[in-house]
Design an enzyme around this catalytic site. Structure first.
Site, PDB file in Angstrom:
ATOM      1  NE  ARG A 159      -1.730  -2.225   2.790  1.00  0.00           N
ATOM      2  CZ  ARG A 159      -1.808  -3.508   2.452  1.00  0.00           C
ATOM      3  NH1 ARG A 159      -2.798  -3.940   1.740  1.00  0.00           N
ATOM      4  NH2 ARG A 159      -0.893  -4.386   2.841  1.00  0.00           N
ATOM      5  CB  THR A 160       3.455   2.582   2.253  1.00  0.00           C
ATOM      6  OG1 THR A 160       2.699   2.172   3.390  1.00  0.00           O
ATOM      7  CG2 THR A 160       4.080   3.940   2.519  1.00  0.00           C
ATOM      8  CG  HIS A 186       3.848   4.061   8.632  1.00  0.00           C
ATOM      9  ND1 HIS A 186       3.892   4.872   7.517  1.00  0.00           N
ATOM     10  CD2 HIS A 186       3.436   2.834   8.188  1.00  0.00           C
ATOM     11  CE1 HIS A 186       3.523   4.162   6.455  1.00  0.00           C
ATOM     12  NE2 HIS A 186       3.258   2.925   6.843  1.00  0.00           N
ATOM     13  NE  ARG A 222       7.373   0.807   4.693  1.00  0.00           N
ATOM     14  CZ  ARG A 222       6.150   0.268   4.666  1.00  0.00           C
ATOM     15  NH1 ARG A 222       5.990  -0.989   4.330  1.00  0.00           N
ATOM     16  NH2 ARG A 222       5.092   0.990   4.973  1.00  0.00           N
ATOM     17  CE  LYS A 227      26.711  -4.343  -8.677  1.00  0.00           C
ATOM     18  NZ  LYS A 227      27.060  -3.311  -9.656  1.00  0.00           N
TER      19      LYS A 227
HETATM   20  C1  NCD Z   1       2.073  -1.146   8.074  1.00  0.00           C
HETATM   21  C2  NCD Z   1       3.576  -0.926   8.195  1.00  0.00           C
HETATM   22  O1  NCD Z   1       4.308  -1.143   7.245  1.00  0.00           O
HETATM   23  O2  NCD Z   1       3.951  -0.507   9.270  1.00  0.00           O
HETATM   24  N1  NCD Z   1       1.648  -1.293   6.758  1.00  0.00           N
HETATM   25  C3  NCD Z   1       1.313  -0.181   6.044  1.00  0.00           C
HETATM   26  O3  NCD Z   1       2.130   0.661   5.780  1.00  0.00           O
HETATM   27  N2  NCD Z   1       0.029  -0.065   5.678  1.00  0.00           N
HETATM   28  C4  NCD Z   1       1.493  -2.123   8.977  1.00  0.00           C
HETATM   29  C5  NCD Z   1       2.120  -3.466   9.166  1.00  0.00           C
HETATM   30  O4  NCD Z   1       3.067  -3.835   8.487  1.00  0.00           O
HETATM   31  O5  NCD Z   1       1.619  -4.172  10.044  1.00  0.00           O
END
Ligand code: NCD
Length: 304
Positions: free
Chosen positions: A56-57, A134, A106, A85
């Site tokens: 999703r993100t 997040h 991320r 590498k």
């Molecule tokens: C979450 C995350 O990556 O922290 N997912 C997201 O971004 N929607 C939740 C999760 O991984 O549980």
């Protein structure tokens, strides 16, 4: 109004920043509905660097960027980048800073997004740094709540799940405290939210926070749950054991408020029984859809 140069933590934001995003997200949602062609990021390049898995993100950031007229740069997976590498995180960020106008990152290490922002001249958005923060998920969660309930202040919000490791919970707890929601925390034993996070929210905002051990959602307006964050456990056996035991069933949602909404950042694993999934309370797919207007609002507010 000015937003922030980099979006790293919800703790860096003031209410006026969040208000701006909530308002603009609604404008973006309307623009999407009307199929308006937007171009505030026209001619720009947005890089999405995901060193941890994401559906999703990453995809919603990419879609949001394209809908604002930007082009998107990304490695499909870390395995095909020079990380294999042995290239360092800092070198990767320095390079990508030269190839793009905005970086979404991320990474499993807490503090990695802040470090990236120090290295890069262009704005950096944190797409999740380990168990820490997040912020864009929280903004979309707050937008979803406000859109469904018309307010955040005074709502009873229950946070349920792995409150120790989930960055979504840590961030959201802060946002809810700032907006005056009453927060109830329920976690499996050993996975409680850290004292530090609870105390900060209480001290900064005078937030009402209650901790419970029973799965009782009778007074809740919003139930927000998340999966057991298996990848953050040092003992995988322990993680699997808790995961097997942690589940909300049809029984658990008997006697809840008629207009309760159940939210989840997704992915779900086994923690939601199919009957709950099919109930009228399930709101997570609607929530996930809000990723687009909210991330559009965020990028549109940054000086790119
Ligand atoms: C979450 C995350 O990556 O922290 N997912 C997201 O971004 N929607 C939740 C999760 O991984 O549980």
């Amino acid at each position: 109004m000015e937003f922030v140069k980099d979006l790293i933590s919800i703790r860096d934001l003031e209410k006026k920043h969040i208000d701006l995003i909530l308002k603009k997200s609604s404008e973006m949602e309307q623009a999407l509905k009307e199929k308006k062609k937007l171009s505030s990021l026209g001619g720009k390049v947005v890089a999405t660097l995901f060193f941890e898995p994401s559906t999703r993100t990453r995809l919603s950031f990419q879609s949001a960027a394209m809908r604002l007229g930007a082009k998107v740069l990304s490695f499909e997976n870390v395995g095909v980048s020079s990380i294999v590498k042995g290239e360092t995180f800092s070198d990767t960020i320095r390079m990508v800073d030269g190839y793009s106008d905005l970086i979404v990152v991320r990474h499993a290490n807490e503090g990695s997004a802040r470090y990236a922002a120090q290295l890069a001249d262009h704005p950096v958005i944190n797409g999740g740094d380990g168990g820490n923060q997040h912020p864009t998920q929280t903004l979309l969660d707050m937008y979803t709540i406000k859109r469904a309930k018309k307010k955040i202040e005074g709502l009873n919000v229950t946070l349920l799940g792995d409150l120790k490791h989930a960055r979504t919970m840590r961030s959201l707890m802060h946002g809810l405290g700032m907006y005056g929601a009453n927060v109830t925390l329920i976690a499996p034993k050993g996975l409680e939210m850290s004292r530090e996070v609870i105390n900060e929210v209480k001290d900064r905002f005078g937030a009402k926070v209650e901790e419970k051990s029973k799965m009782d959602f009778s007074g809740a307006d919003v139930l927000y749950l998340c999966r057991i964050q298996k990848e953050r456990f040092s003992d995988q056996y322990e993680a699997e054991k808790v995961q097997k035991e942690f589940r909300i069933t049809a029984d658990a949602i008997k006697g809840v408020k008629d207009d309760l909404i159940i939210m989840h950042p997704l992915p779900k694993v086994d923690e939601v029984a199919p009957e709950v999934d099919q109930s009228k309370y399930a709101y997570y797919y609607e929530q996930a859809r809000m990723g687009i207007p909210v991330r559009m609002a965020i990028m549109d507010s940054m000086v790119v």
